[in-house]
Design a protein around this motif. Sequence first.
Motif, PDB file in Angstrom:
ATOM      1  N   VAL A  37       0.961  -0.987  -0.044  1.00  0.00           N
ATOM      2  CA  VAL A  37      -0.361  -0.317  -0.130  1.00  0.00           C
ATOM      3  C   VAL A  37       1.071   1.189  -0.269  1.00  0.00           C
ATOM      4  O   VAL A  37       1.598   1.053   1.115  1.00  0.00           O
ATOM      5  CB  VAL A  37      -1.140  -0.144   0.878  1.00  0.00           C
ATOM      6  N   LYS A  38       0.296   2.204  -0.632  1.00  0.00           N
ATOM      7  CA  LYS A  38       1.113   3.482  -0.865  1.00  0.00           C
ATOM      8  C   LYS A  38       1.038   4.937  -0.625  1.00  0.00           C
ATOM      9  O   LYS A  38      -0.235   4.508  -0.751  1.00  0.00           O
ATOM     10  CB  LYS A  38       1.671   3.493  -2.538  1.00  0.00           C
ATOM     11  N   GLY A  52      -3.431  -0.255  -7.776  1.00  0.00           N
ATOM     12  CA  GLY A  52      -3.859  -0.003  -9.518  1.00  0.00           C
ATOM     13  C   GLY A  52      -4.924   0.952 -10.152  1.00  0.00           C
ATOM     14  O   GLY A  52      -5.072   1.574 -10.873  1.00  0.00           O
ATOM     15  N   THR A  53      -5.218   2.058  -8.677  1.00  0.00           N
ATOM     16  CA  THR A  53      -5.890   3.284  -8.966  1.00  0.00           C
ATOM     17  C   THR A  53      -5.328   4.832  -8.487  1.00  0.00           C
ATOM     18  O   THR A  53      -4.429   4.382  -8.030  1.00  0.00           O
ATOM     19  CB  THR A  53      -7.199   2.945  -8.225  1.00  0.00           C
TER      20      THR A  53
END
Length: 388
Positions: A37-38, A52-53
């Motif tokens: 997770v970023k 992915g978004t």
Amino acid sequence: MNIKSLLLGSAAALIAVSGARAADAVVVAEPEPAEYVKICDVYGAGYFYIPGTETCLRIGGYVRYDIGIGDVGSFDGAENVDHEDGDVNDTYRKNARFTLKTWTGQETELGTLKTYTETRFNFGNENNYATPDNPTTPTDEHISNPAHQRGVSLNFAWIQLGGLRVGKDESAFDTFIGYAGNVIQDTLVPYGDFDTNVVQYYFDAGNGFSAVVSLEEGSGEIGTIDSYVPHVVGGLKWTQGWGAITGVIAYDSNYEEVAGKVRLDITPIQNLALFVMVGYGTDDNLTDDGYAIPAGGRGFYKQWDENWAIWGGGTYTINEKTSFNAQVSYDEGENLGVAANIAYDVVPGLTVTAEVDYVHAGNFPDSNWTNADDEDSLGGILRFQRSF
């Protein structure tokens, strides 16, 4: 070669092949690279990118436990039937709540795209006296007020693109002006209803000036619009280092009445914030009993008694963990509410609040907003809240 020899030879060949394969080294597939997770820090703490978004998501909420004694909530107390002799006894009013909140944000060519949701789950007994279990039983006997699942409420679910917001919100008549203080019981003298679907536009000039226009559906029998004409709320705000001045005005399309509030916030010293808010509303149609649905003098926006009302109070920060909050409210119908509490942060994320509330019901019992049994009522609430 006979069939027996052929079968034996085939079996031997299979055993040999199986043995050779068993002797081979086991090959383990390489793991796929993990996508961690970023963190997204564009919209504040707690957001992360949905994998992915380009959408940032934050998940939060709180778990709360309230213990009420005396006349609290709607100020008609909490009672229950004694299991031994059937007498009606005073008891605690308790409620446990889990609230789930979500926020999203994403930058687009038309501005920031946001969403916000808030869903509440409650278990406990009601604020008020319950009705008899048996409709034929006198209302002062065999009253049952059990703790139970009190249902789920969708308090917020809106989408906002730039300044345009649509969805389930609370009325801009309350949200834009800042509600009415930091006490738990801030509606001892009510200042407007809350739940509504909205189509609204916010404008922020970036220099302290902001505005809102909100088309609202309202809620409840009195408040829900009865035609294609919406309720309309408009507001202006001027914010500076010393505080803010805010004004809101609302048109009730059901009863064709107007209500407004003006609020002044000041910070005279660093650890003290004070406010005063004045409300005024017309009520000719709200008091007209000739309507198919009489309003009883209180509409969706002008919920105080008669024409004018005033609220005042503030927050004094004693230290980094403790604050004192107070509010006094009064209206033309001689309803008086006083609330004061001490809020203490035990550890980050856990707050304990102890509050004492007093209400004097004017025009008792004819115009009794709080449903108090007496002209003067006193109660208290102890709240534990873990926010995350």
